[in-house]
Design a protein around this motif. Structure first.
Motif, PDB file in Angstrom:
ATOM      1  N   LEU A  71      -0.572   5.773   4.842  1.00  0.00           N
ATOM      2  CA  LEU A  71       0.502   6.638   5.324  1.00  0.00           C
ATOM      3  C   LEU A  71       0.072   7.364   6.587  1.00  0.00           C
ATOM      4  O   LEU A  71       0.836   7.450   7.568  1.00  0.00           O
ATOM      5  N   MET A  72      -1.146   7.878   6.596  1.00  0.00           N
ATOM      6  CA  MET A  72      -1.655   8.585   7.774  1.00  0.00           C
ATOM      7  C   MET A  72      -1.709   7.657   8.989  1.00  0.00           C
ATOM      8  O   MET A  72      -1.390   8.054  10.116  1.00  0.00           O
TER       9      MET A  72
ATOM     10  N   ASN B   4      -7.986   7.366  -4.851  1.00  0.00           N
ATOM     11  CA  ASN B   4      -8.272   6.261  -3.942  1.00  0.00           C
ATOM     12  C   ASN B   4      -7.330   5.103  -4.246  1.00  0.00           C
ATOM     13  O   ASN B   4      -7.113   4.754  -5.395  1.00  0.00           O
ATOM     14  N   GLY B   5      -6.757   4.526  -3.189  1.00  0.00           N
ATOM     15  CA  GLY B   5      -5.829   3.422  -3.370  1.00  0.00           C
ATOM     16  C   GLY B   5      -4.391   3.840  -3.550  1.00  0.00           C
ATOM     17  O   GLY B   5      -3.507   2.995  -3.728  1.00  0.00           O
TER      18      GLY B   5
ATOM     19  N   HIS C  53       0.145   4.823  -6.577  1.00  0.00           N
ATOM     20  CA  HIS C  53       0.582   3.438  -6.385  1.00  0.00           C
ATOM     21  C   HIS C  53       1.579   3.320  -5.228  1.00  0.00           C
ATOM     22  O   HIS C  53       2.567   2.589  -5.314  1.00  0.00           O
ATOM     23  N   GLY C  54       1.302   4.042  -4.149  1.00  0.00           N
ATOM     24  CA  GLY C  54       2.101   3.909  -2.949  1.00  0.00           C
ATOM     25  C   GLY C  54       3.433   4.626  -2.968  1.00  0.00           C
ATOM     26  O   GLY C  54       4.252   4.442  -2.064  1.00  0.00           O
ATOM     27  N   ARG C  55       3.681   5.465  -3.983  1.00  0.00           N
ATOM     28  CA  ARG C  55       4.952   6.156  -4.095  1.00  0.00           C
ATOM     29  C   ARG C  55       4.727   7.663  -4.273  1.00  0.00           C
ATOM     30  O   ARG C  55       3.712   8.080  -4.816  1.00  0.00           O
TER      31      ARG C  55
ATOM     32  N   ALA D 191       0.836  -1.207   0.000  1.00  0.00           N
ATOM     33  CA  ALA D 191       0.000   0.000   0.000  1.00  0.00           C
ATOM     34  C   ALA D 191       0.865   1.250   0.000  1.00  0.00           C
ATOM     35  O   ALA D 191       0.506   2.259  -0.598  1.00  0.00           O
ATOM     36  N   VAL D 192       2.001   1.188   0.679  1.00  0.00           N
ATOM     37  CA  VAL D 192       3.025   2.233   0.641  1.00  0.00           C
ATOM     38  C   VAL D 192       4.314   1.540   0.240  1.00  0.00           C
ATOM     39  O   VAL D 192       4.717   0.553   0.856  1.00  0.00           O
TER      40      VAL D 192
END
Length: 310
Positions: free
Chosen positions: A49-50, A42-43, A213-215, A22-23
């Motif tokens: 991260l939060m 979304n996604g 995409h998590g980046r 996810a991250v």
């Protein structure tokens, strides 16, 4: 930027759920005393991260320091230095408006006398002093969001984390929340927000990071992102007969880029008036034409290939 200059510092930060990241390796330095925004569809990994920053979910790999503290350390002590405004409505319906503040203060070990004084101050801050004894179900959506912001401040936090703070609010209620957040920023608080509203990001945030995409795929001030990723003007062409190739033929080398987005063709340029005139003369905008300044929405579109809210 050294660790003492940052409110949040991440290096190679990863959060996996099984095989899904996810991250996926985030490096991030968020300075103190300002508003930092996280944008992403979304996604993209925003909420994950939060959750790591607020010590709700531990990282899988990498390092994360919040207010100079490793999140693997004393999480309870760190949480007392944070204020959190969740995306959902988490107020206690069994308590009055004021009791929602005082009970939260007791949870954060704020003395009863202090928390009573602070609750009154925060009710005034949130424009809810006349609703102190009201039940939660009597509040409008905007009032509930302002109460959630007030509740996050009961422990006088150094960092306030807000996940989609104005989602679902009407424009007037959103403006009231923005005014409260701008006041916090002026008072020296560090704000970290996620948002789907480009206007919100532009009005509140000193710096922004775009997640995909998590980046982190881009970071900077709103002005820096606009300068780096789009042209000053955008011409929107609306018309069933228009296509990218035909638009390219008409505008020649005047456009920095042309792309099709749904039922629109967007032309990024330095000279919008001349391009608009050529498009009109060619009869391509059969359903209308719009000439406007570039926005963060355009930046996001060009970075990710689609609009922020799909």
């Amino acid at each position: 930027m050294g660790a003492h200059d940052t409110a949040i510092r991440a290096r190679g930060l990863v959060k996996r759920y099984g095989d899904y990241a996810a991250v996926d390796g985030i490096d991030l330095d968020i300075p103190p005393a300002g508003c930092f925004g996280i944008l992403g569809p979304n996604g993209a990994g925003k909420t994950t991260l939060m959750k790591m920053i607020t010590c709700v979910s531990p990282p899988t790999a990498g390092s994360l320091e919040v207010l100079g503290v490793d999140v693997h350390g004393d999480r309870r002590a760190l949480k007392h230095r944070l204020g959190v405004v969740p995306q959902g409505e988490t107020l206690d319906s069994d308590l009055t408006v004021r009791e929602n503040l005082t009970s939260f203060g007791v949870y954060h070990d704020v003395g009863r006398r202090v928390v009573g004084e602070r609750a009154d101050q925060l009710l005034a801050f949130a424009h809810l002093a006349d609703r102190a004894d009201a039940r939660i179900e009597e509040l409008s959506g905007g009032m509930k969001r302002r109460l959630l912001v007030a509740r996050a401040l009961v422990n006088d936090p150094e960092l306030v984390v807000l996940d989609e703070p104005t989602t679902g609010l009407d424009p007037q209620a959103r403006q009231l929340v923005w005014e409260r957040l701008r006041r916090l920023r002026r008072e020296g608080k560090t704000l970290l927000i996620t948002t789907h509203y480009m206007e919100e990001a532009q009005r509140l945030c000193d710096r922004l990071a775009v997640l995909h995409h998590g980046r982190v795929i881009a970071e900077g001030t709103p002005a820096e992102l606009l300068a780096a990723h789009t042209a000053p003007r955008v011409v929107e062409v609306h018309g069933e007969q228009a296509n990218v190739e035909e638009v390219y033929r008409v505008v020649g080398g005047m456009a920095r880029d042309v792309e099709s987005v749904g039922d629109r063709i967007l032309i990024y340029t330095d000279d919008g008036e001349e391009i608009a005139a050529r498009i009109t003369q060619a009869g391509l905008a059969t359903q209308g034409l719009l000439l406007r300044e570039a926005s963060l929405e355009d930046v996001f579109l060009r970075l990710t290939g689609h609009a922020l809210v799909d």
